[in-house]
Design an enzyme around this catalytic site. Structure first.
Site, PDB file in Angstrom:
ATOM      1  N   GLU A   1       1.330  -7.277  -4.901  1.00  0.00           N
ATOM      2  CA  GLU A   1       0.243  -7.307  -5.887  1.00  0.00           C
ATOM      3  C   GLU A   1      -0.787  -8.409  -5.651  1.00  0.00           C
ATOM      4  O   GLU A   1      -0.936  -9.310  -6.490  1.00  0.00           O
ATOM      5  CB  GLU A   1       0.807  -7.476  -7.311  1.00  0.00           C
ATOM      6  CG  GLU A   1       1.665  -6.333  -7.768  1.00  0.00           C
ATOM      7  CD  GLU A   1       1.982  -6.380  -9.270  1.00  0.00           C
ATOM      8  OE1 GLU A   1       1.504  -7.298  -9.960  1.00  0.00           O
ATOM      9  OE2 GLU A   1       2.702  -5.487  -9.739  1.00  0.00           O
TER      10      GLU A   1
ATOM     11  N   GLU B   1       7.540  -0.529  -7.648  1.00  0.00           N
ATOM     12  CA  GLU B   1       7.949  -1.018  -8.971  1.00  0.00           C
ATOM     13  C   GLU B   1       7.527  -0.012 -10.018  1.00  0.00           C
ATOM     14  O   GLU B   1       6.413   0.507  -9.983  1.00  0.00           O
ATOM     15  CB  GLU B   1       7.250  -2.350  -9.334  1.00  0.00           C
ATOM     16  CG  GLU B   1       7.782  -3.552  -8.626  1.00  0.00           C
ATOM     17  CD  GLU B   1       7.032  -4.843  -9.002  1.00  0.00           C
ATOM     18  OE1 GLU B   1       6.480  -4.941 -10.117  1.00  0.00           O
ATOM     19  OE2 GLU B   1       7.006  -5.742  -8.158  1.00  0.00           O
TER      20      GLU B   1
END
Ligand code: GCO
Length: 450
Positions: free
Chosen positions: A162, A354
């Site tokens: 991320e 995720e």
């Protein structure tokens, strides 16, 4: 209806080093940006102990095995391998990940290793962190150590987790280290993340590593609040800002044009050196990792100061299903996102690196966690994974966030994500109802639904 999944589909769960390991001073680990952050005055919690995964990983892997997991995604703490981010290798730190990988392999659980999940060695942070272009070569060195050490044993790699979160929260909103609020820096850091990623992908190929390398991005699907033209424009801008700014360089070696021009005009950033864009173009990933949690709905912001992220504003949808932290539960968004990326950039293998939801888990009298809300969240998203597969979108694996209760970066230990419960007083572990359900689902590899 019976939803069946491919035999080799990888079902698993994920964590990140700082959020689970604890043991922040054990075995020669160096200080990281998050150790520094949590030890500033008035912080209510920190990851000094967390779930103590560092000392209890064998027990955790045993529980993952009971959940029938085929894979486990974890990140390596750079400062355990190189306490100052560069220089001498800390053998004990490397040994920990070696033991972890061996334990996983013995249990037939495929290790999926992320090189960087936000815990920057503090020594490098003090030389400018990701804003300092020179630090990219230290990241390459660190990657090289892990590639040589785990060659043939770890087959799934991701470079950075991320980047958008670190850019936006660390350099625009100032809520994550290094607590900056500066657009020009933020855009430069995003560019350096792309360069660091590309160099490491190149290295992986040059070293003829077995397996696949990719990145874990967290793009958001964005909807306009109405059919009004100005809201549609706002949604396009928000998508470029949150999502495509990170997808385009990885998938096509370029930046989204409109936003790029706007950023050059407003912030003279990012500064790009000759050869940079060629490097990005040449670094082809083997897969794209997607961390998916929610969608955002946006409207035009009439009070904008003109900055790239406030020409739009977030809107709460009437009848929307929100968590206590204001995250909208919107499973269809996963399908929308993957199909959009495929339409924009062509076919690629995806891993859902995720997906999960933070809740306040309420204990039963006997300590059990009957987390029907989490179970339903996971189930609804797996249904969307099936929808992707049916429509020819190649999804190869899915990781619940998270394997075990852990420290939520800015929400502490109250916001729980795990399939496995941790009693943070005793550090005792137990599988939640969602974990029991996931175990059966993985064993069946199909789901009955209406
Ligand atoms: C939180 C977040 C994280 C992230 C993860 C991102 O509450 O802290 O949800 O747990 O999901 O670290 O990769």
């Amino acid at each position: 209806m019976k939803l069946e999944f491919p035999k080799d589909f990888l079902w698993g769960s994920a964590t990140a080093s700082y959020q689970v390991e604890g043991a922040v001073h054990q075995d020669g680990k160096g200080i990281t940006s998050w150790d520094e952050y949590y030890h500033m005055p008035n912080r209510e919690y920190n990851g000094d102990i967390s779930t103590d995964h560092y000392n209890r990983f064998k027990e955790d892997i045993k529980l993952m095995k009971q959940i029938n997991q085929k894979t486990y995604r974890f990140s390596v703490s750079w400062a355990r391998i190189l306490p100052n981010g560069k220089g001498e290798i800390n053998k004990k730190g490397l040994q920990f990940y070696d033991d972890l990988v061996e334990e996983l392999l013995e249990n037939n659980i495929e290790p999926n290793l992320t090189l960087y999940h936000w815990d920057m060695p503090q020594t490098l942070m003090e030389t400018g962190g990701w804003l300092n272009r020179e630090n990219i070569s230290h990241f390459e060195n660190y990657a090289k150590i892990l590639f040589s050490h785990f060659r043939g044993r770890v087959k799934l790699w991701s470079t950075i987790n991320e980047p958008a979160s670190e850019v936006i929260e660390g350099y625009i909103q100032g809520t994550h280290p290094p607590l900056r609020k500066n657009y020009s820096e933020a855009l430069q850091v995003a560019h350096h993340f792309n360069l660091a990623h590309a160099k490491v992908v190149k290295l992986f190929k040059e070293m003829n590593m077995e397996g696949k390398i990719g990145i874990a991005l967290n793009p958001l699907p964005i909807h306009p609040a109405s059919d009004k033209e100005e809201d549609k424009v706002a949604a396009e801008k928000a998508y470029a800002f949150h999502s495509d700014w990170y997808i385009a360089p990885i998938m096509a070696g370029k930046y989204p044009e409109k936003m790029f021009k706007e950023c050059q005009r407003k912030y003279k950033s990012p500064r790009i050196q000759p050869g940079d864009m060629e490097l990005l173009r040449d670094a082809k990933v083997d897969y794209l990792g997607i961390n998916y949690y929610m969608r955002k709905v946006v409207a035009h912001n009439p009070d904008s100061t003109g900055n790239i992220d406030d020409t739009f504003k977030y809107v709460r949808v009437k009848d929307g299903n929100y968590t206590d932290w204001g995250w909208e539960i919107y499973p269809e968004g996963l399908y929308e996102l993957l199909s959009k990326i495929q339409d924009d950039y062509g076919e690629i293998d995806f891993y859902i690196t995720e997906n999960g939801m933070g809740f306040y888990d309420k204990e039963q009298e006997n300590g059990e966690i009957i987390d029907n809300d989490r179970l339903d969240y996971i189930k609804q998203h797996i249904i969307q994974v099936h929808r992707c597969l049916k429509d020819g979108i190649s999804v190869k694996g899915y990781y619940v966030w998270s394997a075990i209760d852990l420290l939520s970066w800015t929400s502490g230990f109250e916001k729980r994500y795990g399939l496995i419960k941790v009693d943070f007083k005793t550090l005792e572990r137990s599988i939640k109802k969602s974990g029991v359900w996931y175990a059966k689902f993985i064993a069946d590899n199909f789901m009955e639904c209406n």
